[in-house]
Design a protein around this motif. Structure first.
Motif, PDB file in Angstrom:
ATOM      1  N   TYR A 107       8.165  12.180  -1.880  1.00 26.50           N
ATOM      2  CA  TYR A 107       8.838  13.403  -1.431  1.00 26.50           C
ATOM      3  C   TYR A 107      10.233  13.036  -0.936  1.00 26.50           C
ATOM      4  O   TYR A 107      10.387  12.179  -0.057  1.00 26.50           O
ATOM      5  CB  TYR A 107       8.028  14.080  -0.329  1.00 26.50           C
ATOM      6  N   ASN A 108      11.234  13.711  -1.493  1.00 31.78           N
ATOM      7  CA  ASN A 108      12.608  13.440  -1.085  1.00 31.78           C
ATOM      8  C   ASN A 108      13.017  14.356   0.073  1.00 31.78           C
ATOM      9  O   ASN A 108      12.191  15.108   0.619  1.00 31.78           O
ATOM     10  CB  ASN A 108      13.556  13.596  -2.275  1.00 31.78           C
ATOM     11  N   ARG A 109      14.284  14.349   0.389  1.00 28.67           N
ATOM     12  CA  ARG A 109      14.764  15.112   1.541  1.00 28.67           C
ATOM     13  C   ARG A 109      14.729  16.622   1.308  1.00 28.67           C
ATOM     14  O   ARG A 109      14.797  17.395   2.267  1.00 28.67           O
ATOM     15  CB  ARG A 109      16.194  14.672   1.883  1.00 28.67           C
ATOM     16  N   MET A 110      14.626  17.054   0.049  1.00 29.26           N
ATOM     17  CA  MET A 110      14.606  18.482  -0.247  1.00 29.26           C
ATOM     18  C   MET A 110      13.271  19.138   0.097  1.00 29.26           C
ATOM     19  O   MET A 110      13.178  20.358   0.193  1.00 29.26           O
ATOM     20  CB  MET A 110      14.914  18.703  -1.734  1.00 29.26           C
ATOM     21  N   LYS A 111      12.233  18.357   0.280  1.00 31.47           N
ATOM     22  CA  LYS A 111      10.910  18.891   0.623  1.00 31.47           C
ATOM     23  C   LYS A 111      10.772  18.987   2.135  1.00 31.47           C
ATOM     24  O   LYS A 111      11.068  18.038   2.863  1.00 31.47           O
ATOM     25  CB  LYS A 111       9.806  17.978   0.071  1.00 31.47           C
ATOM     26  N   ASP A 112      10.284  20.161   2.607  1.00 24.56           N
ATOM     27  CA  ASP A 112      10.050  20.296   4.043  1.00 24.56           C
ATOM     28  C   ASP A 112       8.624  19.895   4.389  1.00 24.56           C
ATOM     29  O   ASP A 112       7.818  19.538   3.505  1.00 24.56           O
ATOM     30  CB  ASP A 112      10.358  21.726   4.512  1.00 24.56           C
ATOM     31  N   ASP A 113       8.279  19.965   5.663  1.00 22.90           N
ATOM     32  CA  ASP A 113       6.968  19.484   6.102  1.00 22.90           C
ATOM     33  C   ASP A 113       5.818  20.314   5.544  1.00 22.90           C
ATOM     34  O   ASP A 113       4.767  19.772   5.185  1.00 22.90           O
ATOM     35  CB  ASP A 113       6.916  19.447   7.639  1.00 22.90           C
ATOM     36  N   LYS A 114       6.003  21.630   5.430  1.00 22.86           N
ATOM     37  CA  LYS A 114       4.921  22.485   4.910  1.00 22.86           C
ATOM     38  C   LYS A 114       4.670  22.219   3.431  1.00 22.86           C
ATOM     39  O   LYS A 114       3.517  22.187   2.979  1.00 22.86           O
ATOM     40  CB  LYS A 114       5.260  23.951   5.147  1.00 22.86           C
ATOM     41  N   GLN A 115       5.724  22.023   2.666  1.00 21.36           N
ATOM     42  CA  GLN A 115       5.554  21.725   1.246  1.00 21.36           C
ATOM     43  C   GLN A 115       4.877  20.377   1.038  1.00 21.36           C
ATOM     44  O   GLN A 115       3.991  20.246   0.171  1.00 21.36           O
ATOM     45  CB  GLN A 115       6.920  21.741   0.553  1.00 21.36           C
ATOM     46  N   ILE A 116       5.276  19.405   1.818  1.00 19.82           N
ATOM     47  CA  ILE A 116       4.645  18.087   1.693  1.00 19.82           C
ATOM     48  C   ILE A 116       3.178  18.147   2.096  1.00 19.82           C
ATOM     49  O   ILE A 116       2.310  17.564   1.438  1.00 19.82           O
ATOM     50  CB  ILE A 116       5.408  17.048   2.543  1.00 19.82           C
ATOM     51  N   ALA A 117       2.889  18.859   3.181  1.00 25.53           N
ATOM     52  CA  ALA A 117       1.489  18.972   3.626  1.00 25.53           C
ATOM     53  C   ALA A 117       0.623  19.633   2.561  1.00 25.53           C
ATOM     54  O   ALA A 117      -0.518  19.202   2.316  1.00 25.53           O
ATOM     55  CB  ALA A 117       1.427  19.757   4.935  1.00 25.53           C
ATOM     56  N   GLN A 118       1.146  20.666   1.905  1.00 28.28           N
ATOM     57  CA  GLN A 118       0.372  21.329   0.854  1.00 28.28           C
ATOM     58  C   GLN A 118       0.149  20.402  -0.333  1.00 28.28           C
ATOM     59  O   GLN A 118      -0.937  20.374  -0.927  1.00 28.28           O
ATOM     60  CB  GLN A 118       1.092  22.598   0.405  1.00 28.28           C
ATOM     61  N   SER A 119       1.172  19.623  -0.683  1.00 28.15           N
ATOM     62  CA  SER A 119       1.015  18.678  -1.784  1.00 28.15           C
ATOM     63  C   SER A 119      -0.024  17.608  -1.453  1.00 28.15           C
ATOM     64  O   SER A 119      -0.878  17.272  -2.291  1.00 28.15           O
ATOM     65  CB  SER A 119       2.363  18.023  -2.089  1.00 28.15           C
ATOM     66  N   VAL A 120       0.031  17.086  -0.249  1.00 31.01           N
ATOM     67  CA  VAL A 120      -0.952  16.076   0.157  1.00 31.01           C
ATOM     68  C   VAL A 120      -2.358  16.666   0.142  1.00 31.01           C
ATOM     69  O   VAL A 120      -3.325  16.030  -0.317  1.00 31.01           O
ATOM     70  CB  VAL A 120      -0.609  15.523   1.553  1.00 31.01           C
ATOM     71  N   ARG A 121      -2.494  17.893   0.610  1.00 28.94           N
ATOM     72  CA  ARG A 121      -3.803  18.559   0.601  1.00 28.94           C
ATOM     73  C   ARG A 121      -4.341  18.689  -0.824  1.00 28.94           C
ATOM     74  O   ARG A 121      -5.540  18.451  -1.085  1.00 28.94           O
ATOM     75  CB  ARG A 121      -3.683  19.933   1.258  1.00 28.94           C
ATOM     76  N   ASN A 122      -3.483  19.059  -1.758  1.00 28.53           N
ATOM     77  CA  ASN A 122      -3.916  19.185  -3.154  1.00 28.53           C
ATOM     78  C   ASN A 122      -4.340  17.840  -3.724  1.00 28.53           C
ATOM     79  O   ASN A 122      -5.345  17.743  -4.458  1.00 28.53           O
ATOM     80  CB  ASN A 122      -2.789  19.781  -3.996  1.00 28.53           C
ATOM     81  N   HIS A 123      -3.590  16.795  -3.402  1.00 27.83           N
ATOM     82  CA  HIS A 123      -3.962  15.468  -3.900  1.00 27.83           C
ATOM     83  C   HIS A 123      -5.303  15.008  -3.322  1.00 27.83           C
ATOM     84  O   HIS A 123      -6.106  14.397  -4.029  1.00 27.83           O
ATOM     85  CB  HIS A 123      -2.874  14.450  -3.539  1.00 27.83           C
ATOM     86  N   ILE A 124      -5.524  15.307  -2.065  1.00 26.95           N
ATOM     87  CA  ILE A 124      -6.800  14.919  -1.456  1.00 26.95           C
ATOM     88  C   ILE A 124      -7.964  15.659  -2.126  1.00 26.95           C
ATOM     89  O   ILE A 124      -9.007  15.070  -2.422  1.00 26.95           O
ATOM     90  CB  ILE A 124      -6.760  15.191   0.060  1.00 26.95           C
ATOM     91  N   ASN A 125      -7.780  16.940  -2.364  1.00 23.50           N
ATOM     92  CA  ASN A 125      -8.859  17.735  -2.960  1.00 23.50           C
ATOM     93  C   ASN A 125      -9.149  17.341  -4.407  1.00 23.50           C
ATOM     94  O   ASN A 125     -10.269  17.527  -4.880  1.00 23.50           O
ATOM     95  CB  ASN A 125      -8.508  19.224  -2.880  1.00 23.50           C
ATOM     96  N   ASN A 126      -8.143  16.834  -5.111  1.00 18.20           N
ATOM     97  CA  ASN A 126      -8.322  16.467  -6.530  1.00 18.20           C
ATOM     98  C   ASN A 126      -8.399  14.949  -6.733  1.00 18.20           C
ATOM     99  O   ASN A 126      -8.226  14.476  -7.852  1.00 18.20           O
ATOM    100  CB  ASN A 126      -7.157  17.028  -7.352  1.00 18.20           C
ATOM    101  N   TYR A 127      -8.670  14.229  -5.684  1.00 15.21           N
ATOM    102  CA  TYR A 127      -8.635  12.772  -5.775  1.00 15.21           C
ATOM    103  C   TYR A 127      -9.773  12.232  -6.633  1.00 15.21           C
ATOM    104  O   TYR A 127     -10.925  12.655  -6.545  1.00 15.21           O
ATOM    105  CB  TYR A 127      -8.719  12.180  -4.362  1.00 15.21           C
ATOM    106  N   VAL A 128      -9.413  11.306  -7.516  1.00 14.61           N
ATOM    107  CA  VAL A 128     -10.377  10.579  -8.336  1.00 14.61           C
ATOM    108  C   VAL A 128     -10.096   9.094  -8.171  1.00 14.61           C
ATOM    109  O   VAL A 128      -8.949   8.653  -8.343  1.00 14.61           O
ATOM    110  CB  VAL A 128     -10.267  10.975  -9.832  1.00 14.61           C
ATOM    111  N   LYS A 129     -11.099   8.299  -7.852  1.00 14.18           N
ATOM    112  CA  LYS A 129     -10.910   6.866  -7.638  1.00 14.18           C
ATOM    113  C   LYS A 129     -10.479   6.208  -8.962  1.00 14.18           C
ATOM    114  O   LYS A 129     -11.021   6.497 -10.016  1.00 14.18           O
ATOM    115  CB  LYS A 129     -12.186   6.209  -7.125  1.00 14.18           C
ATOM    116  N   LEU A 130      -9.477   5.349  -8.844  1.00 11.13           N
ATOM    117  CA  LEU A 130      -8.969   4.649 -10.023  1.00 11.13           C
ATOM    118  C   LEU A 130      -9.706   3.342 -10.278  1.00 11.13           C
ATOM    119  O   LEU A 130      -9.825   2.888 -11.419  1.00 11.13           O
ATOM    120  CB  LEU A 130      -7.464   4.371  -9.857  1.00 11.13           C
ATOM    121  N   PHE A 131     -10.211   2.713  -9.261  1.00  9.87           N
ATOM    122  CA  PHE A 131     -10.851   1.413  -9.402  1.00  9.87           C
ATOM    123  C   PHE A 131     -12.208   1.426  -8.701  1.00  9.87           C
ATOM    124  O   PHE A 131     -12.414   2.184  -7.762  1.00  9.87           O
ATOM    125  CB  PHE A 131      -9.982   0.300  -8.807  1.00  9.87           C
TER     126      PHE A 131
END
Length: 305
Positions: free
Chosen positions: A281-305
């Motif tokens: 996340y670069n400087r253009m992303k605010d805290d709410k946008q980053i939090a939502q992105s992290v939440r989506n990644h957590i919900n869709n997480y698949v182990k790679l190894f």
């Protein structure tokens, strides 16, 4: 011989025929008894008279029988298949309507099922492709060994199994680094409000080990999230950690007071529980946008190894 023929109907004019025939042969005995193919004109006489009545003056047909033996005029046979009461041959129109509705519902369900299956297959292929790409170009596959702000030796294995937000900066940064660390701390607080999400660990690794020793890091991290861990080490150890995440860092010229600015990559990295870089996340992303992105990644997480 005198005869009358009388016809009447709703579709015909009233017609009266009268035929008068007089045979003189039988009443005149002095005439010869031989016959000819064409009798003389005085032996046979016929009179034909025709009287018609216009349709407009004809009264409508009566619907009831008046008198015995009188049969009302019929306009023709009834249509084939007609039934009493004017039915059209479909005794249960409600059944046909229900059949149409059932067929329509089954057809719609088939379309929706096909679309859902294709959509799921497309999402699965996309996830598989993304996982394969991450495996091939995964950032942060290496290990680091640094000192935290309390002087303890920490490696990347200590943070495996946790979601991590990682920022590279330095304590003498005038404004950008404090702003980004404030934003990262706010993201962690937002995610902590959701009890269904796992805990996210914030990390801060210095790119200026010359000035950022353990004591400097300890003073600095107090101004941000209480879980923030500051990491430092030797110049080679810090350089190796930055290389694993492809971080650029270059110290500028020193001024009269020996102060200098370090030019570096300004990104917040998201590291998954496998210890691999997942997003940034670069400087253009605010805290709410980053939090939502992290939440989506957590919900869709698949182990790679």
């Amino acid at each position: 011989m005198l005869g009358f023929l009388h016809l009447r109907g709703p579709t015909h004019p009233r017609v009266t025929w009268c035929v008068l025939r007089t045979t003189l042969q039988s009443s005149l005995p002095f005439l010869p008894t031989t016959t000819t193919t064409q009798p003389p004109q005085h032996l046979q006489k016929a009179t034909l008279c025709l009287r018609t009545t216009h349709l407009s003056s004809v009264p409508p047909p009566r619907s009831k029988v008046r008198g015995r033996g009188h049969v009302p005029y019929s306009t023709g046979p009834s249509p084939q298949g007609s039934k009493p009461g004017g039915g059209s041959g479909s005794s249960k129109p409600g059944i046909r309507l229900r059949t149409r509705l059932a067929v329509t519902a089954l057809f719609g369900a088939g379309i929706m099922g096909t679309w859902w299956y294709v959509h799921r297959e497309k999402e699965q292929r996309f996830r598989d492709q993304r996982i394969e790409q991450l495996r091939q170009v995964a950032v942060g596959q290496g290990d680091f060994s640094l000192l935290d702000h309390e002087g303890r030796r920490r490696t990347k294995r200590d943070f495996l199994g946790d979601w991590t937000l990682l920022y590279f900066g330095f304590t003498h940064c005038p404004d950008i680094c404090p702003d980004e660390l404030d934003k990262m701390s706010s993201v962690v607080r937002i995610l902590d409000e959701d009890p269904a999400l796992p805990r996210v660990q914030p990390l801060f690794i210095t790119v200026d080990p010359e000035r950022d020793d353990v004591a400097a890091m300890q003073r600095y991290v107090r101004d941000f999230h209480p879980r923030l861990v500051g990491l430092t080490g030797s110049a080679e150890e810090v350089k190796q950690a930055g290389r694993d995440y492809r971080v650029y860092a270059s110290a500028g010229p020193k001024d009269e007071d020996g102060d200098y600015i370090v030019d570096h990559t300004i990104l917040i990295y998201l590291v998954n529980p496998d210890g691999l870089f997942l997003d940034y996340y670069n400087r253009m992303k605010d805290d709410k946008q980053i939090a939502q992105s992290v939440r989506n990644h957590i919900n869709n997480y698949v182990k790679l190894f």
